[in-house]
Enzyme design. Structure first.
Site, PDB file in Angstrom:
ATOM      1  CE1 TYR A 101      -3.747   2.543   0.994  1.00 51.67           C
ATOM      2  CE2 TYR A 101      -1.886   3.615   2.053  1.00 51.67           C
ATOM      3  CZ  TYR A 101      -3.180   3.660   1.581  1.00 51.67           C
ATOM      4  OH  TYR A 101      -3.896   4.823   1.659  1.00 51.67           O
ATOM      5  CD  GLU A 189      -5.882   4.632  -1.191  1.00 51.71           C
ATOM      6  OE1 GLU A 189      -5.922   4.924   0.012  1.00 51.71           O
ATOM      7  OE2 GLU A 189      -6.882   4.219  -1.834  1.00 51.71           O
TER       8      GLU A 189
END
Length: 381
Positions: A101, A189
């Site tokens: 992530y 993101e």
């Protein structure tokens, strides 16, 4: 302004971040054709401006054109958190060894970009933070200095990657920071950021949010806005210059000033209610603007009562009352409306409303009393 996944990936690619091959289609037949061109395993991914696609069945991994057509047929038209799927992204497959992530957002308290990295990708970062907060690396970037080499090394060291793969992660991080600054984003993101069996680091997903106030500098990005996908109330408010954000509750809220409206949301929640929106009519709002704001707020079918919260500083309470009465002459509102007037000429304003307002308009002197009454009316008490 939120971008669709495929649009976000276009932004990332322009800054050198690798992604898988993909093409956006609007019919099952197109999905089958693209799947045939790519060959092998492909993913069919709903393109909506919300999360939770996987849990809702909006992402399918299939083995060929026929399965791709079937998956696209099932996904197109699907409702995901109130968003109807009108197109899907057909994306080629890859052998994934690990999922990470990586994101950059704005830390408003520190007034700096904040990098978040985790070795646990593919799940919500909030879930990781709750279950295993030590798995998240947080780094602030000084906007005057930019992303520094030691910060890149800190992230690659935390990843446990080595050699060319670690360098690939470093290049992605540098590219992501350049994309964040270069597009005036408030969020970029990648979740998951995949490491393939061959050691490549690839963005499997992309979430990009552009600061609306910067769009005048980015005509190419401004042109990506999907007006049809926007909430109708928010779209109407934007057209007339109102600050409006739709929420999930049943108490409509209007106020003069962003700080006051934010406080009103809190007080309504404190009174046991649930705000349906944020709506700032601004200082010195005239009858026309108040009427338009009322129309927008009550057009939300969830709204059961309206809290109109005004503090008169420069704005006089009696003038606000006159504007509200004129607005009510124009807009037929049957829902109960609670008005709290305070500040300059507040007593005169309340007197005007008491003498001239329809029966569904109620006045209160304090914000908490007004919030309680609005919540009671929304709940039918």
């Amino acid at each position: 302004m939120d971008l669709y996944e495929y649009q976000g990936k276009e932004v990332l690619r322009s800054y050198g971040i690798p992604t898988l091959r993909g093409r956006v289609v609007e019919t099952p037949e197109e999905a089958a054709r693209v799947a045939g061109e790519f060959g092998g395993t492909v993913a069919i991914k709903a393109q909506v401006l919300t999360g939770g696609r996987g849990k809702a069945g909006g992402i399918r991994v299939v083995g060929g054109p026929e399965e791709a057509a079937r998956a696209a047929r099932e996904i197109l038209g699907m409702d995901i958190r109130g968003h109807r799927v009108r197109r899907v992204l057909v994306e080629s497959g890859a052998e994934i060894a690990r999922e990470l992530y990586l994101s950059i957002t704005v830390d408003r308290r520190e007034k700096k970009p904040l990098i978040l990295f985790s070795t646990e990708g593919g799940v919500d970062i909030e879930e990781v933070a709750e279950r295993n907060p030590e798995a998240i690396v947080r780094l602030h970037v000084n906007p005057l200095l930019g992303l520094l080499p030691y910060q890149v090394r800190r992230i690659t060291f935390a990843s446990g990657l080595e050699g060319g793969t670690a360098k690939g992660l470093g290049r992605v991080l540098n590219g992501l920071y350049e994309a964040f600054c270069g597009s005036d984003a408030s969020l970029v993101e990648i979740n998951p950021l995949a490491v393939t069996e061959e050691g490549e680091v690839i963005a499997l997903d992309a979430k990009v949010t552009i600061d609306d106030s910067s769009l005048y500098r980015h005509e190419d990005l401004a042109g990506l806005r999907d007006v049809e996908a926007e909430d109708p109330q928010e779209r109407r408010a934007k057209e007339v210059g109102l600050q409006y954000v739709k929420l999930d509750g049943d108490v409509g809220i209007l106020g003069n000033g962003a700080g006051l409206v934010m406080s009103t949301l809190d007080v309504v929640a404190q009174a046991g209610g649930s705000p349906a929106n944020f709506c700032d009519v601004g200082g010195g709002a005239d009858a026309e603007k108040i009427a338009t704001a009322l129309e927008i707020v009550v057009s939300n079918e969830r709204v059961r009562s309206v809290f109109f919260n005004i503090f008169g500083g420069i704005t006089r309470g009696d003038e606000v009352a006159k504007g509200l009465l004129a607005a009510l002459d124009r807009v037929d509102v049957e829902l109960p409306i609670v008005v709290r007037l305070d500040g300059t000429n507040a007593e005169e304003g309340r007197e005007l409303l008491a003498q001239n307002a329809p029966e569904n308009v109620h006045t209160e002197e304090t914000m908490l009393d007004a919030a309680r009454r609005t919540v009671e009316l929304a709940q039918g008490r």
